[in-house]
Scaffold this motif. Structure first.
Motif, PDB file in Angstrom:
ATOM      1  N   ASP A  70     -10.417  10.465   4.014  1.00  7.68           N
ATOM      2  CA  ASP A  70     -10.560  10.901   5.398  1.00  7.68           C
ATOM      3  C   ASP A  70      -9.267  10.687   6.183  1.00  7.68           C
ATOM      4  OD1 ASP A  70     -13.169  11.672   4.950  1.00  7.68           O
ATOM      5  OD2 ASP A  70     -14.022   9.804   5.730  1.00  7.68           O
ATOM      6  N   ALA A  71      -8.614   9.553   5.951  1.00  8.52           N
ATOM      7  CA  ALA A  71      -7.364   9.261   6.657  1.00  8.52           C
ATOM      8  C   ALA A  71      -6.279  10.244   6.243  1.00  8.52           C
ATOM      9  CB  ALA A  71      -6.918   7.831   6.367  1.00  8.52           C
ATOM     10  N   LYS A  72      -6.206  10.549   4.947  1.00 10.76           N
ATOM     11  CA  LYS A  72      -5.209  11.507   4.474  1.00 10.76           C
ATOM     12  C   LYS A  72      -5.491  12.888   5.052  1.00 10.76           C
ATOM     13  CE  LYS A  72      -4.095   9.299   0.098  1.00 10.76           C
ATOM     14  NZ  LYS A  72      -4.190   9.403  -1.365  1.00 10.76           N
ATOM     15  N   LYS A  73      -6.754  13.254   5.100  1.00  9.25           N
ATOM     16  CA  LYS A  73      -7.141  14.554   5.644  1.00  9.25           C
ATOM     17  C   LYS A  73      -6.751  14.644   7.121  1.00  9.25           C
ATOM     18  CE  LYS A  73     -11.087  17.656   6.080  1.00  9.25           C
ATOM     19  NZ  LYS A  73     -12.519  17.818   5.879  1.00  9.25           N
ATOM     20  N   LYS A  74      -7.039  13.584   7.872  1.00 10.78           N
ATOM     21  CA  LYS A  74      -6.701  13.560   9.299  1.00 10.78           C
ATOM     22  C   LYS A  74      -5.186  13.629   9.490  1.00 10.78           C
ATOM     23  CE  LYS A  74      -7.332  10.961  13.549  1.00 10.78           C
ATOM     24  NZ  LYS A  74      -7.851   9.766  14.180  1.00 10.78           N
ATOM     25  N   GLU A  75      -4.456  12.836   8.679  1.00 14.85           N
ATOM     26  CA  GLU A  75      -3.000  12.837   8.779  1.00 14.85           C
ATOM     27  C   GLU A  75      -2.452  14.223   8.456  1.00 14.85           C
ATOM     28  OE1 GLU A  75       0.884  10.745   6.653  1.00 14.85           O
ATOM     29  OE2 GLU A  75      -1.105   9.955   6.274  1.00 14.85           O
ATOM     30  N   LYS A  76      -3.012  14.857   7.447  1.00 18.49           N
ATOM     31  CA  LYS A  76      -2.573  16.186   7.045  1.00 18.49           C
ATOM     32  C   LYS A  76      -2.779  17.188   8.167  1.00 18.49           C
ATOM     33  CE  LYS A  76      -3.473  19.669   3.524  1.00 18.49           C
ATOM     34  NZ  LYS A  76      -4.303  20.039   2.386  1.00 18.49           N
ATOM     35  N   GLU A 120      -2.724  16.597  11.316  1.00 16.50           N
ATOM     36  CA  GLU A 120      -1.838  16.291  12.429  1.00 16.50           C
ATOM     37  C   GLU A 120      -0.383  16.661  12.140  1.00 16.50           C
ATOM     38  OE1 GLU A 120      -2.537  12.172  13.167  1.00 16.50           O
ATOM     39  OE2 GLU A 120      -4.497  12.525  14.067  1.00 16.50           O
ATOM     40  N   LEU A 121      -0.048  16.827  10.876  1.00 21.79           N
ATOM     41  CA  LEU A 121       1.324  17.150  10.511  1.00 21.79           C
ATOM     42  C   LEU A 121       1.600  18.626  10.734  1.00 21.79           C
ATOM     43  CD1 LEU A 121       1.640  15.154   7.193  1.00 21.79           C
ATOM     44  CD2 LEU A 121       2.502  14.499   9.425  1.00 21.79           C
ATOM     45  N   SER A 122       2.880  18.953  10.773  1.00 25.73           N
ATOM     46  CA  SER A 122       3.232  20.350  10.945  1.00 25.73           C
ATOM     47  C   SER A 122       4.247  20.778   9.898  1.00 25.73           C
ATOM     48  CB  SER A 122       3.819  20.571  12.336  1.00 25.73           C
ATOM     49  OG  SER A 122       5.002  19.822  12.481  1.00 25.73           O
ATOM     50  N   GLY A 123       4.292  22.066   9.654  1.00 22.85           N
ATOM     51  CA  GLY A 123       5.328  22.698   8.854  1.00 22.85           C
ATOM     52  C   GLY A 123       5.612  22.058   7.518  1.00 22.85           C
ATOM     53  N   ALA A 124       6.874  21.668   7.343  1.00 22.30           N
ATOM     54  CA  ALA A 124       7.371  21.173   6.068  1.00 22.30           C
ATOM     55  C   ALA A 124       6.665  19.888   5.629  1.00 22.30           C
ATOM     56  CB  ALA A 124       8.868  20.944   6.134  1.00 22.30           C
ATOM     57  N   ARG A 125       6.409  18.986   6.557  1.00 24.69           N
ATOM     58  CA  ARG A 125       5.742  17.730   6.201  1.00 24.69           C
ATOM     59  C   ARG A 125       4.342  17.998   5.664  1.00 24.69           C
ATOM     60  NH1 ARG A 125       5.759  13.143  10.253  1.00 24.69           N
ATOM     61  NH2 ARG A 125       5.218  12.020   8.369  1.00 24.69           N
ATOM     62  N   LYS A 126       3.654  18.961   6.254  1.00 20.37           N
ATOM     63  CA  LYS A 126       2.315  19.317   5.804  1.00 20.37           C
ATOM     64  C   LYS A 126       2.364  19.880   4.385  1.00 20.37           C
ATOM     65  CE  LYS A 126      -1.804  21.806   7.299  1.00 20.37           C
ATOM     66  NZ  LYS A 126      -2.387  22.634   8.358  1.00 20.37           N
ATOM     67  N   MET A 127       3.354  20.714   4.110  1.00 16.55           N
ATOM     68  CA  MET A 127       3.502  21.297   2.772  1.00 16.55           C
ATOM     69  C   MET A 127       3.817  20.221   1.743  1.00 16.55           C
ATOM     70  SD  MET A 127       5.451  24.882   3.717  1.00 16.55           S
ATOM     71  CE  MET A 127       6.002  25.086   2.046  1.00 16.55           C
ATOM     72  N   ILE A 128       4.661  19.257   2.111  1.00 20.95           N
ATOM     73  CA  ILE A 128       5.015  18.172   1.199  1.00 20.95           C
ATOM     74  C   ILE A 128       3.794  17.321   0.887  1.00 20.95           C
ATOM     75  CG2 ILE A 128       6.333  16.022   0.994  1.00 20.95           C
ATOM     76  CD1 ILE A 128       8.588  17.476   2.565  1.00 20.95           C
ATOM     77  N   LEU A 129       3.028  16.969   1.907  1.00 18.00           N
ATOM     78  CA  LEU A 129       1.825  16.171   1.694  1.00 18.00           C
ATOM     79  C   LEU A 129       0.820  16.920   0.827  1.00 18.00           C
ATOM     80  CD1 LEU A 129       0.204  13.619   2.163  1.00 18.00           C
ATOM     81  CD2 LEU A 129      -0.637  14.630   4.293  1.00 18.00           C
TER      82      LEU A 129
END
Length: 86
Positions: free
Chosen positions: A55-61, A63-72
């Motif tokens: 759940d925490a990873k999903k929430k963090e994902k 909230e992220l944008s662009g490149a960081r979201k793709m990396i995660l």
């Protein structure tokens, strides 16, 4: 022994014998899939394991944008692939 399924290497089930061969084979399989670094380092998480971590990873994902979201997303996919090989 590991067979081929759709041309992919499959992990061997460790039966308690010949650990050295098994460990080399597993390392080779993970490296061939680009997953060895993930096996060695894991995924950093400050949360507890299980559903809370997911759940925490999903929430963090979310909230992220662009490149960081793709990396995660890529890291989580590699994690799932490694678990699938095991």
């Amino acid at each position: 022994m590991a067979g081929s399924r759709d041309g992919e290497l499959q992990a061997l089930i460790f039966n308690g014998e010949n650990y050295k061969f098994w460990s080399i084979r597993m390392k080779t399989i993970f490296k061939s899939h680009g997953l060895w670094e993930l096996v060695e380092k894991g995924i950093e998480s400050s949360n507890s394991k299980g559903a809370d971590e997911f759940d925490a990873k999903k929430k963090e994902k979310e909230e992220l944008s662009g490149a960081r979201k793709m990396i995660l997303t890529e890291i989580l996919m590699k994690d799932a692939k490694a678990l699938g090989l095991i």
